[in-house]
Write a protein that holds these residues in place. Structure first.
Motif, PDB file in Angstrom:
ATOM      1  N   ASN A  11       4.395   2.065  -0.336  1.00  0.00           N
ATOM      2  CA  ASN A  11       4.975   2.546   0.920  1.00  0.00           C
ATOM      3  C   ASN A  11       4.087   3.467   1.750  1.00  0.00           C
ATOM      4  O   ASN A  11       4.211   3.516   2.976  1.00  0.00           O
ATOM      5  CB  ASN A  11       6.291   3.278   0.619  1.00  0.00           C
ATOM      6  CG  ASN A  11       7.284   2.400  -0.120  1.00  0.00           C
ATOM      7  OD1 ASN A  11       7.507   1.260   0.269  1.00  0.00           O
ATOM      8  ND2 ASN A  11       7.872   2.919  -1.195  1.00  0.00           N
ATOM      9  N   ALA A  12       3.176   4.193   1.095  1.00  0.00           N
ATOM     10  CA  ALA A  12       2.391   5.183   1.831  1.00  0.00           C
ATOM     11  C   ALA A  12       0.948   4.755   2.081  1.00  0.00           C
ATOM     12  O   ALA A  12       0.372   5.080   3.125  1.00  0.00           O
ATOM     13  CB  ALA A  12       2.415   6.514   1.076  1.00  0.00           C
ATOM     14  N   VAL A  13       0.368   4.051   1.149  1.00  0.00           N
ATOM     15  CA  VAL A  13      -1.051   3.693   1.295  1.00  0.00           C
ATOM     16  C   VAL A  13      -1.291   2.750   2.472  1.00  0.00           C
ATOM     17  O   VAL A  13      -2.233   2.967   3.248  1.00  0.00           O
ATOM     18  CB  VAL A  13      -1.601   3.112  -0.019  1.00  0.00           C
ATOM     19  CG1 VAL A  13      -3.005   2.550   0.191  1.00  0.00           C
ATOM     20  CG2 VAL A  13      -1.617   4.176  -1.111  1.00  0.00           C
ATOM     21  N   PRO A  14      -0.468   1.685   2.670  1.00  0.00           N
ATOM     22  CA  PRO A  14      -0.738   0.790   3.814  1.00  0.00           C
ATOM     23  C   PRO A  14      -0.748   1.505   5.165  1.00  0.00           C
ATOM     24  O   PRO A  14      -1.691   1.314   5.950  1.00  0.00           O
ATOM     25  CB  PRO A  14       0.372  -0.254   3.708  1.00  0.00           C
ATOM     26  CG  PRO A  14       0.699  -0.295   2.254  1.00  0.00           C
ATOM     27  CD  PRO A  14       0.591   1.118   1.793  1.00  0.00           C
ATOM     28  N   PRO A  15       0.250   2.350   5.490  1.00  0.00           N
ATOM     29  CA  PRO A  15       0.157   3.052   6.780  1.00  0.00           C
ATOM     30  C   PRO A  15      -1.010   4.026   6.833  1.00  0.00           C
ATOM     31  O   PRO A  15      -1.618   4.234   7.894  1.00  0.00           O
ATOM     32  CB  PRO A  15       1.500   3.782   6.900  1.00  0.00           C
ATOM     33  CG  PRO A  15       2.099   3.775   5.555  1.00  0.00           C
ATOM     34  CD  PRO A  15       1.576   2.579   4.857  1.00  0.00           C
ATOM     35  N   ALA A  16      -1.368   4.637   5.711  1.00  0.00           N
ATOM     36  CA  ALA A  16      -2.515   5.548   5.691  1.00  0.00           C
ATOM     37  C   ALA A  16      -3.796   4.777   5.997  1.00  0.00           C
ATOM     38  O   ALA A  16      -4.673   5.253   6.738  1.00  0.00           O
ATOM     39  CB  ALA A  16      -2.624   6.237   4.337  1.00  0.00           C
ATOM     40  N   ALA A  17      -3.910   3.565   5.444  1.00  0.00           N
ATOM     41  CA  ALA A  17      -5.083   2.741   5.718  1.00  0.00           C
ATOM     42  C   ALA A  17      -5.137   2.350   7.193  1.00  0.00           C
ATOM     43  O   ALA A  17      -6.219   2.308   7.797  1.00  0.00           O
ATOM     44  CB  ALA A  17      -5.053   1.497   4.834  1.00  0.00           C
ATOM     45  N   GLU A  27      -8.144   3.184   9.930  1.00  0.00           N
ATOM     46  CA  GLU A  27      -8.782   2.181  10.794  1.00  0.00           C
ATOM     47  C   GLU A  27      -8.745   2.615  12.253  1.00  0.00           C
ATOM     48  O   GLU A  27      -9.727   2.458  12.988  1.00  0.00           O
ATOM     49  CB  GLU A  27      -8.095   0.830  10.622  1.00  0.00           C
ATOM     50  CG  GLU A  27      -8.749  -0.282  11.438  1.00  0.00           C
ATOM     51  CD  GLU A  27      -8.147  -1.652  11.158  1.00  0.00           C
ATOM     52  OE1 GLU A  27      -8.544  -2.616  11.831  1.00  0.00           O
ATOM     53  OE2 GLU A  27      -7.271  -1.746  10.266  1.00  0.00           O
ATOM     54  N   LEU A  28      -7.598   3.185  12.686  1.00  0.00           N
ATOM     55  CA  LEU A  28      -7.491   3.658  14.071  1.00  0.00           C
ATOM     56  C   LEU A  28      -8.487   4.774  14.370  1.00  0.00           C
ATOM     57  O   LEU A  28      -8.965   4.931  15.501  1.00  0.00           O
ATOM     58  CB  LEU A  28      -6.068   4.157  14.341  1.00  0.00           C
ATOM     59  CG  LEU A  28      -4.981   3.087  14.455  1.00  0.00           C
ATOM     60  CD1 LEU A  28      -3.610   3.735  14.554  1.00  0.00           C
ATOM     61  CD2 LEU A  28      -5.246   2.192  15.672  1.00  0.00           C
ATOM     62  N   LEU A  29      -8.829   5.552  13.353  1.00  0.00           N
ATOM     63  CA  LEU A  29      -9.768   6.651  13.527  1.00  0.00           C
ATOM     64  C   LEU A  29     -11.226   6.200  13.405  1.00  0.00           C
ATOM     65  O   LEU A  29     -12.139   7.034  13.391  1.00  0.00           O
ATOM     66  CB  LEU A  29      -9.480   7.755  12.504  1.00  0.00           C
ATOM     67  CG  LEU A  29      -8.117   8.450  12.644  1.00  0.00           C
ATOM     68  CD1 LEU A  29      -7.872   9.415  11.494  1.00  0.00           C
ATOM     69  CD2 LEU A  29      -8.044   9.192  13.990  1.00  0.00           C
ATOM     70  N   LEU A  38     -13.710   1.503   5.428  1.00  0.00           N
ATOM     71  CA  LEU A  38     -12.997   2.260   4.409  1.00  0.00           C
ATOM     72  C   LEU A  38     -11.555   1.801   4.301  1.00  0.00           C
ATOM     73  O   LEU A  38     -11.005   1.669   3.203  1.00  0.00           O
ATOM     74  CB  LEU A  38     -13.052   3.746   4.754  1.00  0.00           C
ATOM     75  CG  LEU A  38     -12.266   4.688   3.827  1.00  0.00           C
ATOM     76  CD1 LEU A  38     -12.766   4.578   2.400  1.00  0.00           C
ATOM     77  CD2 LEU A  38     -12.357   6.130   4.340  1.00  0.00           C
ATOM     78  N   SER A  39     -10.924   1.525   5.432  1.00  0.00           N
ATOM     79  CA  SER A  39      -9.541   1.055   5.427  1.00  0.00           C
ATOM     80  C   SER A  39      -9.418  -0.256   4.677  1.00  0.00           C
ATOM     81  O   SER A  39      -8.502  -0.448   3.859  1.00  0.00           O
ATOM     82  CB  SER A  39      -9.052   0.880   6.871  1.00  0.00           C
ATOM     83  OG  SER A  39      -7.795   0.240   6.893  1.00  0.00           O
TER      84      SER A  39
END
Length: 642
Positions: A395-401, A405-407, A412-413
């Motif tokens: 639940n948390a790793v996909p949005p963090a990745a 990517e947006l940054l 790395l993403s």
């Protein structure tokens, strides 16, 4: 190295001599020096001989014991045959040859099926016990030599090649659709499956007993040690590996014919040939490279050859070579086989055969010392899973990745997402092939698969069994998977067929089972250390080979296929798709193939592996299945724009 085959009938009928002769002829390149047939009530054995030890007629197969009650056919080499021969002579057996095959018949007399655990080497054997009316077939521990079984009611046949087996039943075999699914998903067909229903590949380290009216009894006679890596000082570990490899190389230099070696310029083959050159100065070495310099390792191989003092031979492989040799290789493999490096392997084998009859190779080093990226990835994914709870990984790793990517951290993403997916995946999922059709099966599979059984799982089919015992490391399990499936069903099949099509025997010292067991006991961090794969083997090799050759990025046997698929190969496949046998049979959706050709040629995407699988499958359907194309045809005309 030879070709073997046979047929057993429960009703004791006499075999068809013409069918046995056709079986033998189908394996002629495996044994061009001689052939033999045994026919008795209910049994027939065939043998094609490539003479390596004791070149006299005394070494011919089928070979029998003193009173003719035990007969054997043998493919491969038994490296400890001298020791076994001495033991058997002390036990009262009488030998008439100096070849390793005769050890099989007398060894079976003395030890029964316990013989297999005593044999050290690469082998496939068939033994007929006349007094017990018992057929025994067996295969070496790692799967260096192939052995296929055909089962029909009241009939069991075996052979070194699938084409030979087909001759026993006059080609009356039905295609196994699930095998095509596996081929398109993985690039090869994992054992025990084959392309034919009712035909199986006997697993490595197993033997089968056929007698009476019962089904074959199949037993395993060897497995990897069931314990974790041992604590060991580095100097002790290096000495263990060096001494074990030295013994293995020396054993594989025994022959009554000239011996050379493949030299890729990588760690494994360089180390093997450096050791071999110490025992056989000026030994011949053989390398293949490409016109496209970024893919060619010829400069590294030449550097090693000069360093060890070998007599070196080189071959430059061009794309047009594929068009000349591919039909013959499609026939030789007998079933769809998607490893494109089979082509240069065959061509360098042909080069070697002009000078020698036996070659050493570096196969096996990556499996014992974590040379591939997948075992390393599985280890890091397991560590990732230990530190990050599954709920967070879901639940948390996909949005963090996505945020990374947006940054601006796209690379790395991507790595984070790949690691996360692997940590959550079911066993075996880490071995699916992103370059094959696995992720695009719904697009490519044709109408014939609409009603196939849902019981076939291509992921389970590809995954190896769990190593015996629970006290093993994550890395050991990953390497065990590689040994069981990728090595046995892809890499060893590739080398065996490609070399035997040129009548060349290949001996890989790193597949000696004592060497493998020694490497198995090493601490994991001697194999994989902070991302450096094959760490201890590189340290050892750097003492015998120029360090700049050893400490460079691993290439593997990479080929410029993505370049070649923007030329004549694309033209060839488009021409074949105009009248596709695979499409007519409902195996593939030709529109998906055309889309991939277009995208690849326009550089929108890279589909070279997928296109190669379709090309091989289409040619197999024409050359092997329906015979509408000859194995000696050149594809050059079809690959030319009109």
């Amino acid at each position: 190295m030879c070709g073997i085959g046979g047929v057993w009938y429960a009703d004791r009928r006499r075999p068809d001599e013409a069918a046995l002769s056709r079986m033998s002829l189908a394996m002629s390149s495996r044994g061009p020096d001689d052939h033999g047939i045994l026919m008795e009530e209910g049994i027939g054995l065939v043998h094609r001989r490539l003479s390596i030890l004791d070149l006299s007629d005394a070494g011919r197969c089928p070979i029998s014991n003193e009173d003719g009650t035990v007969h054997a056919v043998h493919n491969g080499e038994i490296y400890n045959f001298s020791d076994l021969r001495a033991q058997l002579i002390d036990a009262g057996h009488r030998f008439r040859s100096n070849c390793d095959s005769e050890v099989v018949v007398h060894g079976y007399e003395q030890w029964g099926t316990g013989l297999f655990a005593r044999l050290e080497g690469m082998f496939a054997v068939g033994i007929w016990d006349t007094s017990r009316r018992r057929l025994v077939v067996g295969r070496d521990r790692i799967g260096e030599k192939p052995l296929y079984l055909l089962r029909k009611p009241g009939v069991i046949a075996f052979a070194s090649s699938l084409n030979a087996l087909r001759e026993i039943v006059n080609g009356d075999l039905e295609v196994e659709l699930s095998a095509i699914d596996c081929f398109l998903s993985h690039g090869f067909i994992p054992h025990p499956h084959t392309i034919w229903k009712g035909v199986e590949s006997l697993p490595p380290a197993h033997f089968a007993v056929i007698e009476g009216q019962s089904d074959p009894s199949i037993e395993r006679y060897w497995d990897f040690p069931a314990h974790r890596p041992q604590r060991m000082a580095l100097d002790e570990a290096e000495q263990l590996i060096e001494e074990s490899l030295e013994r293995s190389v020396k054993a594989r230099l025994l022959a009554d014919v000239p011996i050379g070696g493949f030299l890729s310029g990588g760690v494994d083959s360089s180390l093997i040939m450096a050791i071999a050159a110490r025992h056989s100065p000026k030994i011949d070495t053989f390398s293949v490279g490409f016109e496209e310099e970024e893919f060619s390792e010829l400069p590294f191989a030449k550097s090693v050859a000069q360093h060890i003092g070998s007599t070196h031979h080189e071959l430059v492989f061009r794309a047009d070579s594929i068009l000349e040799v591919l039909p013959e290789l499609v026939w030789q493999y007998g079933q769809p086989f998607g490893d494109s490096s089979s082509i240069p392997t065959h061509l360098v084998s042909r080069l070697a055969r002009e000078n020698v009859k036996v070659c050493l190779s570096g196969d096996g080093g990556d499996e014992s010392f974590a040379g591939y990226w997948r075992p390393a990835s599985l280890v890091y994914a397991a560590r990732f899973g230990q530190f990050i709870p599954a709920s967070l990984r879901r639940n948390a790793v996909p949005p963090a990745a996505s945020l990374i990517e947006l940054l601006g951290g796209k690379g790395l993403s991507g790595r984070l997402l790949a690691m996360n997916r692997l940590s959550l995946a079911a066993p075996g999922a880490g071995y699916t092939n992103a370059l094959s059709w696995f992720d695009h099966r719904d697009e490519v599979l044709g109408s014939a698969f609409a009603n196939t059984s849902a019981d076939h799982d291509v992921v389970v089919c590809r995954a190896g069994k769990t190593v015996s015992g629970s006290d093993t490391s994550v890395l050991q399990q990953a390497l065990y998977d590689d040994f069981q499936v990728l090595l046995a069903d892809d890499y060893l099949v590739k080398v065996d067929v490609a070399s035997m099509a040129a009548s060349l025997e290949v001996r890989p010292p790193m597949l000696d089972h004592a060497f493998i067991e020694s490497a198995w006991t090493l601490p994991d961090n001697y194999k994989l250390r902070r991302g450096d794969r094959k760490w201890i083997l590189k340290r050892i090799a750097a003492r015998s080979v120029p360090p700049e050759v050893i400490y460079r990025p691993k290439r593997g046997f990479a080929m410029p296929m993505r370049i070649w698929w923007r030329g004549r190969l694309a033209t060839l496949l488009r021409e074949l798709m105009r009248d596709s046998r695979c499409a007519d049979l409902g195996w593939i959706n030709p529109a998906s193939v055309e889309r991939c050709i277009t995208e690849h040629c326009s550089r929108e995407a890279e589909h070279d592996t997928r296109l190669w699988l379709i090309l091989w499958l289409e040619l197999w359907a024409r050359i092997v299945l329906d015979g509408s194309m000859g194995r000696d045809e050149s594809l050059a005309a079809m690959a030319t724009d009109s």
